[in-house]
Design a protein around this motif. Structure first.
Motif, short mmCIF file in Angstrom:
data_model
loop_
_atom_site.label_atom_id
_atom_site.label_comp_id
_atom_site.label_asym_id
_atom_site.label_seq_id
_atom_site.Cartn_x
_atom_site.Cartn_y
_atom_site.Cartn_z
N ASP A 213 0.83 -1.21 0.00
CA ASP A 213 0.00 0.00 0.00
C ASP A 213 0.86 1.25 0.00
N VAL A 214 2.17 1.08 -0.16
CA VAL A 214 3.10 2.20 -0.22
C VAL A 214 4.34 1.76 -1.00
N ASP A 215 4.94 2.70 -1.70
CA ASP A 215 6.26 2.49 -2.31
C ASP A 215 6.33 1.51 -3.47
N ASP A 216 5.61 1.79 -4.56
CA ASP A 216 6.02 1.22 -5.84
C ASP A 216 7.46 1.66 -6.09
N GLU A 217 8.21 0.85 -6.83
CA GLU A 217 9.63 1.17 -7.04
C GLU A 217 10.05 1.09 -8.49
N VAL A 218 10.97 1.98 -8.85
CA VAL A 218 11.78 1.82 -10.05
C VAL A 218 13.20 1.53 -9.57
N ASN A 219 13.77 0.44 -10.08
CA ASN A 219 15.09 -0.01 -9.64
C ASN A 219 16.06 -0.12 -10.80
N VAL A 220 17.31 0.18 -10.54
CA VAL A 220 18.40 -0.10 -11.48
C VAL A 220 18.97 -1.47 -11.11
N LEU A 221 19.07 -2.37 -12.09
CA LEU A 221 19.52 -3.72 -11.80
C LEU A 221 21.04 -3.81 -11.74
N LYS A 222 21.52 -4.50 -10.70
CA LYS A 222 22.93 -4.78 -10.53
C LYS A 222 23.06 -6.29 -10.34
N PRO A 223 23.76 -6.99 -11.24
CA PRO A 223 23.81 -8.45 -11.17
C PRO A 223 24.20 -8.96 -9.79
N GLY A 224 23.43 -9.93 -9.30
CA GLY A 224 23.70 -10.54 -8.01
C GLY A 224 23.13 -9.81 -6.82
N ALA A 225 22.51 -8.65 -7.05
CA ALA A 225 22.09 -7.81 -5.94
C ALA A 225 20.76 -8.24 -5.34
N ASN A 226 20.59 -7.87 -4.07
CA ASN A 226 19.35 -8.08 -3.31
C ASN A 226 18.59 -6.76 -3.29
N TYR A 227 17.27 -6.81 -3.54
CA TYR A 227 16.46 -5.60 -3.54
C TYR A 227 15.57 -5.47 -2.31
N GLY A 228 15.79 -6.37 -1.33
CA GLY A 228 15.37 -6.09 0.03
C GLY A 228 13.95 -6.37 0.44
N TRP A 229 13.15 -7.09 -0.38
CA TRP A 229 11.79 -7.41 0.04
C TRP A 229 11.79 -8.74 0.79
N ASP A 230 11.26 -8.73 2.02
CA ASP A 230 11.29 -9.95 2.84
C ASP A 230 10.11 -9.98 3.81
N PRO A 231 8.91 -10.36 3.32
CA PRO A 231 7.75 -10.44 4.22
C PRO A 231 7.84 -11.57 5.23
N PHE B 122 18.85 -5.88 5.56
CA PHE B 122 19.80 -6.15 4.47
C PHE B 122 20.54 -4.85 4.13
N PRO B 123 21.57 -4.52 4.90
CA PRO B 123 22.28 -3.25 4.68
C PRO B 123 22.86 -3.10 3.27
N ASP B 124 23.12 -4.22 2.59
CA ASP B 124 23.69 -4.15 1.25
C ASP B 124 22.63 -4.17 0.15
N ALA B 125 21.36 -4.16 0.54
CA ALA B 125 20.30 -4.14 -0.47
C ALA B 125 20.37 -2.86 -1.29
N VAL B 126 19.90 -2.92 -2.53
CA VAL B 126 19.97 -1.77 -3.44
C VAL B 126 18.73 -0.91 -3.28
N PRO B 127 18.88 0.35 -2.84
CA PRO B 127 17.71 1.23 -2.70
C PRO B 127 17.12 1.56 -4.07
N ALA B 128 15.83 1.80 -4.10
CA ALA B 128 15.16 2.19 -5.33
C ALA B 128 15.66 3.56 -5.79
N VAL B 129 15.70 3.76 -7.10
CA VAL B 129 16.03 5.09 -7.62
C VAL B 129 14.80 5.98 -7.64
N TRP B 130 13.63 5.37 -7.54
CA TRP B 130 12.38 6.13 -7.39
C TRP B 130 11.38 5.31 -6.61
N SER B 131 10.65 5.97 -5.73
CA SER B 131 9.62 5.33 -4.95
C SER B 131 8.37 6.20 -4.99
N SER B 132 7.21 5.57 -5.12
CA SER B 132 5.97 6.33 -5.24
C SER B 132 5.55 7.00 -3.95
#
Length: 368
Positions: A228-246, A267-277
């Motif tokens: 219900d919050v934060d659609d994301e646009v992400n830049v892909l980096k091979p092997g990276a974690n994007y941090g979603w963990d319900p 996940f401190p090394d997760a890749v933050p979104a370049v845009w979030s809604s």
């Protein structure tokens, strides 16, 4: 009092680090820009039902997947049903016949690959088109993608990478552990050989990837549904974690959607979104880069459709993949209902599909 102030500052800092925004504007976490001028929208096909993906043949005709399990050919505004064995497609909820990729050597092979839900899984099947008939030639090209019986979070957007491989965005099927499970193909972006289906996980920790866009220099961005919050646009980096963990690190069996889209605490090394809604979400969907002088100062912009938001968002992207600003053309802001598919045609026009369920359309978007 001082302690309370420090707690407030800490919460604000955490939100900023997570790339979250509470701004109720189309800009989300990036500044909104004025609507572009000179946008023209034409209807090029109609009478469709949830058209999911558009693929262009070398002669300019369009193949379109309809989520209920139909494949149509569009030529000069006329739609023709393709005869294809799609009897095992299970169309339920968000699932059904979804992604489509016309092979770059279609002129000689006549091949395209489609992605759809079955009773067992989500899979890729390669077809060969002969006139208005399509027969399966690699069945499956790749199977075993997890599926939810309800169809929820089925993902399955296909795109051609710069090196000729196929990128596949998948959903986490609304199951808690899948996104972080590297042995699962759900909640991932996959990189597969287009001929053999071989390959594996490129990135993980995704909720429901709905768009995969490849820029001419090879940069890959994805569009992803938030809860219900934060659609994301992400830049892909091979092997990276994007941090979603319900599952909260495996401590929750239920699907806890109150966790951050990008959980930098866990996940401190997760890749933050370049845009979030921020809030509200737009339910962003397909994504494609505009490419050509016909677009003027929008050349190189990322076009992203929105289902709930019923609009087209145009992102000004920096060389490194950052989002500089976001604009929404008035001509596609609540004017045609839910927008799903987006593809750049050989004429450099943008082709967008509606997803309202009745009399859906393919729209041609140009700039004068």
């Amino acid at each position: 009092m001082l302690g309370a102030m420090r707690r407030v500052v800490g919460v604000v800092a955490a939100l900023l680090l997570a790339g979250c925004s509470t701004a109720e504007s189309p800009g989300g976490s990036a500044p909104p820009a004025d609507p572009p001028k000179g946008i023209k929208v034409e209807v090029v096909a109609q009478g469709l039902t949830h058209p999911w993906e558009v693929g262009f043949l070398p002669d300019g005709r369009m193949l379109v997947t309809e989520r209920p399990g139909r494949l149509v050919l569009v030529e000069n505004g006329k739609t023709t049903r393709i005869k294809a064995d799609l009897g095992d497609v299970v169309a339920r909820g968000e699932g059904g016949l979804m992604g489509l990729l016309v092979h770059p050597d279609f002129a000689t092979t006549r091949r395209f690959t489609a992605c759809f839900n079955t009773a067992k899984d989500i899979r890729l099947v390669t077809f060969e088109l002969d006139g208005i008939e399509a027969r399966r030639v690699q069945d499956p090209l790749r199977d075993g993608f997890p599926a939810n019986p309800s169809g929820r979070h089925s993902g399955c957007r296909l795109s051609l990478d710069k090196d000729g491989s196929m990128l596949v965005g998948t959903g986490d099927t609304a199951r808690a552990s899948i996104a972080q499970d590297r042995a699962s193909l759900g909640g991932k972006v996959l990189k597969l050989d287009l001929r053999t289906g071989e390959g594996g996980v490129l990135t993980y920790g995704h909720r429901n990837v709905q768009g995969v866009a490849v820029r001419r220099d090879g940069l890959v961005l994805t569009a992803e549904h938030g809860p219900d919050v934060d659609d994301e646009v992400n830049v892909l980096k091979p092997g990276a974690n994007y941090g979603w963990d319900p599952s909260k690190g495996g401590t929750e069996d239920g699907y806890d959607e109150d966790v951050p889209m990008t959980d930098l605490s866990r996940f401190p090394d997760a890749v933050p979104a370049v845009w979030s809604s921020g809030r509200p979400t737009e339910a962003i969907c397909d994504a494609v880069f505009l490419d050509g002088p016909e677009w003027g100062d929008l050349d190189g912009a990322l076009a992203v459709t929105a289902l709930k938001g019923a609009k087209l968002l145009l992102f000004t992207i920096t060389a490194e993949g950052g989002v500089h600003a976001v604009s929404v053309p008035a001509e596609l802001d609540g004017t045609h209902g839910r927008l799903r598919g987006a593809e750049l045609g050989p004429d450099k026009a943008l082709y967008v599909t509606t997803s309202n369920g009745t009399d859906d359309k393919v729209l041609k978007v140009t700039r004068g």
